[in-house]
Motif scaffolding. Structure first.
Motif, PDB file in Angstrom:
ATOM      1  N   GLN A 110       0.832  -1.207   0.000  1.00  0.00           N
ATOM      2  CA  GLN A 110       0.000   0.000   0.000  1.00  0.00           C
ATOM      3  C   GLN A 110       0.868   1.259   0.000  1.00  0.00           C
ATOM      4  N   MET A 111       1.956   1.220   0.775  1.00  0.00           N
ATOM      5  CA  MET A 111       2.848   2.381   0.819  1.00  0.00           C
ATOM      6  C   MET A 111       3.519   2.576  -0.545  1.00  0.00           C
ATOM      7  N   ASP A 114       1.129   4.256  -2.772  1.00  0.00           N
ATOM      8  CA  ASP A 114       1.089   5.688  -2.455  1.00  0.00           C
ATOM      9  C   ASP A 114       2.278   6.389  -3.091  1.00  0.00           C
ATOM     10  N   TYR A 115       3.442   5.745  -2.969  1.00  0.00           N
ATOM     11  CA  TYR A 115       4.664   6.335  -3.520  1.00  0.00           C
ATOM     12  C   TYR A 115       4.532   6.504  -5.024  1.00  0.00           C
ATOM     13  N   PHE A 118       2.033   9.334  -5.848  1.00  0.00           N
ATOM     14  CA  PHE A 118       2.433  10.691  -5.506  1.00  0.00           C
ATOM     15  C   PHE A 118       3.714  11.114  -6.228  1.00  0.00           C
ATOM     16  N   SER A 119       4.724  10.251  -6.176  1.00  0.00           N
ATOM     17  CA  SER A 119       6.026  10.668  -6.690  1.00  0.00           C
ATOM     18  C   SER A 119       6.191  10.402  -8.174  1.00  0.00           C
TER      19      SER A 119
ATOM     20  N   ALA B 335       6.480  12.829   2.905  1.00  0.00           N
ATOM     21  CA  ALA B 335       7.370  13.386   1.893  1.00  0.00           C
ATOM     22  C   ALA B 335       7.341  12.560   0.614  1.00  0.00           C
ATOM     23  N   TRP B 336       7.106  11.228   0.758  1.00  0.00           N
ATOM     24  CA  TRP B 336       6.996  10.379  -0.427  1.00  0.00           C
ATOM     25  C   TRP B 336       5.535  10.156  -0.817  1.00  0.00           C
ATOM     26  N   GLY B 337       4.646  10.888  -0.150  1.00  0.00           N
ATOM     27  CA  GLY B 337       3.240  10.742  -0.466  1.00  0.00           C
ATOM     28  C   GLY B 337       2.585   9.556   0.199  1.00  0.00           C
ATOM     29  N   ILE B 338       3.279   8.956   1.162  1.00  0.00           N
ATOM     30  CA  ILE B 338       2.737   7.750   1.789  1.00  0.00           C
ATOM     31  C   ILE B 338       1.810   8.127   2.933  1.00  0.00           C
ATOM     32  N   ASN B 339       0.642   7.516   2.921  1.00  0.00           N
ATOM     33  CA  ASN B 339      -0.319   7.747   3.989  1.00  0.00           C
ATOM     34  C   ASN B 339       0.100   6.946   5.222  1.00  0.00           C
ATOM     35  N   TRP B 342      -1.303   3.374   6.811  1.00  0.00           N
ATOM     36  CA  TRP B 342      -0.984   1.984   6.470  1.00  0.00           C
ATOM     37  C   TRP B 342      -0.158   1.337   7.558  1.00  0.00           C
TER      38      TRP B 342
END
Lengths: 312, 390
Positions: A110-111, A114-115, A118-119, B335-339, B342
């Motif tokens: 999941q992370m 997200d990465y 977003f990035s 900073a990396w957009g990670i929520n 989780w």
């Protein structure tokens, strides 16, 4: 080829790989691997990331998916499974430990999504991998390549188990760990290899599955009941049974939903997951230990006129 | 001599994980109360109460009877869907509003649901009766699903049973998601709110009610598990052959355990639905309603009812800490957009692994209870049996 048959073939090959991995791990280490779910999802994200960022067809990244799955399996073995096996933990504890590993992998997935969102400005949460596919002989390449991948991989696995020294050692350990240990086989290495192959098969299965159905971060999470169903349908005591079970479960879902929707209308589609589950339930109610009650391997052997050999 | 033993007592007291956990919980709750106010604490309490009932019911089936219940979500769904589908319809039918198959369609819901809640908020009698009916319906459907799951539970062993239950839990969720007349399919069904009658104090009232329900379940299970029935459960768990040799009907005991456990879990599902006021089928995933109770149970200590309360509370507080401090502490992930939310999954996974590897018996290990009190055993020994030995 009918569209349902094409997708069904891909899906069933994927399930065959994944269910085979579950069976292999269960036979060698008594562990029902819940982490198969996230390992499969990671396999999908490996080929997705490769196709999007690296370019080329998704098939180029299947070996990488296998390697990463195997690596995750090794981590699980040394970090978790090995200490528990040494402690002679019961089946349920082994199963729960892989669930913990699965949840950690799920959060990593999941992370990572997200990465990517977003990035990298990608949309990794709903992916249709078929758009990266190409056409071959008038159908999408996945329909031909993925069943071939499954067949080639499983043949290689079979040859490895039958023809190589290590493969024979592996079968001996599965058959009788004490006796194998007494004749000088290192069970530790055998289990590690089982985790490499099992994890790799999970990742391959997930990667292949994403060519048939929408890839999401919960791809493996949603399909793990079917992987288990395939393994149970196959009987859990024969690697080939597990592979066959996965394939049958996958094909039944697609064929069943196709014919039932022709009869009853499209609303059947929503209940598609009931078909393989009913199949599994029916099998279990008739044979409470799965199809292991029926000597599948012997039947198949007899079918091809081969006799003898150790049942894997 | 005496001071030495007191010292040892004190030392064991400090090292006692139960007491340490209780102290940590109280400190954390006080901390939340002072920094975030009462609503935060009440939210923790209601989460705790709902999951405590579910975890205790899971512990009854898994910890006491030895059934690998990987389908806890089945019973929770049974309770939640039943409370979403039936009591509202009954009330609507009584008031002459649409109560048929179209009751759950969202356009009808938006029209009917406010009227139902308005009717309930007018009368104490009606509210109480409605709450009672909700609980009875949840309990009945839970008992029904428990009985149904007990059929395969008699035949199947260990992992086979666990996987089958897990698969059918998923299937029931998908049925709810696809069959609109049940709980609205992909849309939500509103549950008429029997606590609306408290007006502004609705939240406090519902939290107290659910918390009391959890305490009641705790008291009931505590009594149940020290009763002859509880001992029979453990006997079946430890050794089926010896249990049946002692004249215990294993099929009956497993069935009873599954029915009671599922009933309690369904009541928790029903209470949760009344608390949130809506049912959405997709919210009943196996992750939250099967795997998390398993994590709570393993942390608490399988086979100890008091341990369940501690396990649920500790993990609920840890989850809340992640939610509250997701920006302050885990902000670097942004900073990396990670929520950072989780991390909740990471926490659950790490807790399961950590407990299995380093704390196999949980915070409150199951106590070995002698079947008769020591005085009885001594008197029996001194009277007949012991005399012969001497």
């Amino acid at each position: 080829m009918a569209p349902w048959l094409a997708t069904g073939l891909i899906y069933a090959s994927a399930l065959a790989l994944a269910a085979g991995g579950i069976t292999l791990l269960y036979m060698s280490t008594r562990t029902f691997n819940f982490a198969h779910a996230s390992m499969a999802t990671i396999g999908f994200y490996v080929i997705y990331t490769g196709s999007v960022l690296g370019g080329g067809t998704p098939y180029r990244y299947f070996p990488l998916a296998f390697l990463i799955g195997g690596l995750l399996g090794v981590i699980c073995y040394y970090g978790l499974n090995r200490p528990l096996l040494k402690r002679r933990a019961v089946e349920i504890t082994l199963m729960m430990s892989t669930l913990g590993y699965d949840l950690i992998l799920l959060s990593v997935i999941q992370m990572y999504c997200d990465y990517l969102t977003f990035s990298r400005r990608l949309f990794p949460r709903r992916v249709s991998m078929s758009i990266y596919d190409f056409e071959l002989l008038g159908v999408s390449a996945a329909t031909i390549i993925l069943p071939l991948v499954a067949i080639v991989f499983l043949t290689a696995l079979h040859l490895f188990l039958v023809k190589t020294r290590f493969g024979v050692a592996m079968r001996a350990t599965i058959e009788n760990p004490v006796l194998a240990g007494a004749s000088g086989i290192n069970a530790d290495r055998v289990y590690m290899l089982a985790w490499v192959i099992g994890g790799g098969m999970a990742a391959l299965g997930g990667a292949a599955m994403s060519m048939a159905i929408t890839g999401t971060p919960v791809l493996g999470m949603n399909s793990i009941p079917f992987m288990f169903a395939g393994a149970i349908f196959g009987g859990l005591h024969s690697l080939y049974g597990g592979i066959l079970g996965g394939f049958v479960i996958g094909m039944t879902e697609y064929a069943g939903v196709f014919y039932l929707s022709q009869i009853f209308g499209p609303w059947v589609l929503g209940y598609r997951m009931g078909i393989p589950l009913l199949l599994m339930a029916a099998t279990l109610l008739i044979f409470p230990r799965g199809l292991a009650g029926i000597p599948w391997a012997a039947l198949v052997r007899n079918l091809f006129g081969k006799k003898g050999g150790i049942r894997v | 001599m005496k001071s030495q033993s007191t010292q040892r007592n004190l030392k064991s007291l400090l090292l006692n994980s139960e007491i340490l956990a209780v102290v940590a919980i109280l400190m954390a709750l006080t901390f939340f109360l002072t920094t975030r106010g009462l609503p935060m604490v009440l939210t923790i309490l209601v989460d705790f109460a709902v999951f405590a009932i579910i975890t205790m019911s899971l512990n009854l089936e898994t910890g006491f009877t030895g059934i690998p219940q990987f389908g806890r979500v089945l019973a929770v769904i049974a309770g939640a869907f039943a409370v979403g589908a039936i009591p509202g319809r009954l009330l609507a039918a009584l008031m002459g509003l649409p109560a048929g198959l179209n009751y759950t369609i969202d356009t009808v819901q938006f029209q009917v649901s406010p009227e139902l809640t308005a009717a309930l908020s007018g009368s104490w009698m009606l509210s109480l009766l409605f709450l009672f009916i909700c609980l009875v319906i949840a309990a009945l459907s839970g008992a029904g699903i428990g009985w149904l799951t007990s059929r395969p539970a008699i035949r199947l062993r260990e992992a086979y049973l666990g996987i089958s239950l897990l698969a059918f839990g998923d299937f029931l969720m998908w049925v709810g998601h696809n069959w609109v007349p049940l709980v609205g399919g992909s849309t939500s069904v509103f549950v008429p709110d029997p606590f609306r009658i408290f007006g502004g104090a609705r939240f406090e009232a519902v939290v107290i009610a659910i918390f009391l329900a959890a305490l009641l379940v705790y008291a009931y299970l505590n009594r149940l598990t020290v009763s002859p029935f509880g001992r029979a459960l453990k006997m079946v768990r430890d050794n089926e052959v010896s249990a049946s040799a002692a004249g215990k009907d294993i099929v009956k005991i497993r069935t009873q355990s599954l029915v009671i456990g599922s009933m309690l879990a369904a009541i928790a599902g029903g209470l949760y639905v009344i608390y949130t006021g809506t049912v959405t089928a997709m919210g009943y995933s196996r992750l939250v309603w099967t795997f998390w109770p398993w994590a709570f149970m393993m942390l608490g200590g399988i086979g100890s009812t008091a341990g369940m309360l501690l396990g649920v509370m500790v993990l609920t507080i840890m989850r809340t800490l992640i939610t509250v401090y997701r920006f302050e502490v885990f902000g670097f992930l942004m900073a990396w957009g990670i929520n950072p939310l989780w991390l909740e999954f990471t926490l659950m996974g790490a807790v399961i692994i950590g407990v299995i590897l380093f704390l196999p018996h949980g915070l409150v290990p199951e106590k070995v209870q002698s079947i008769l009190p020591a005085s009885r055993v001594n008197s029996i020994l001194s009277k007949g049996f012991g005399a012969k030995l001497q």
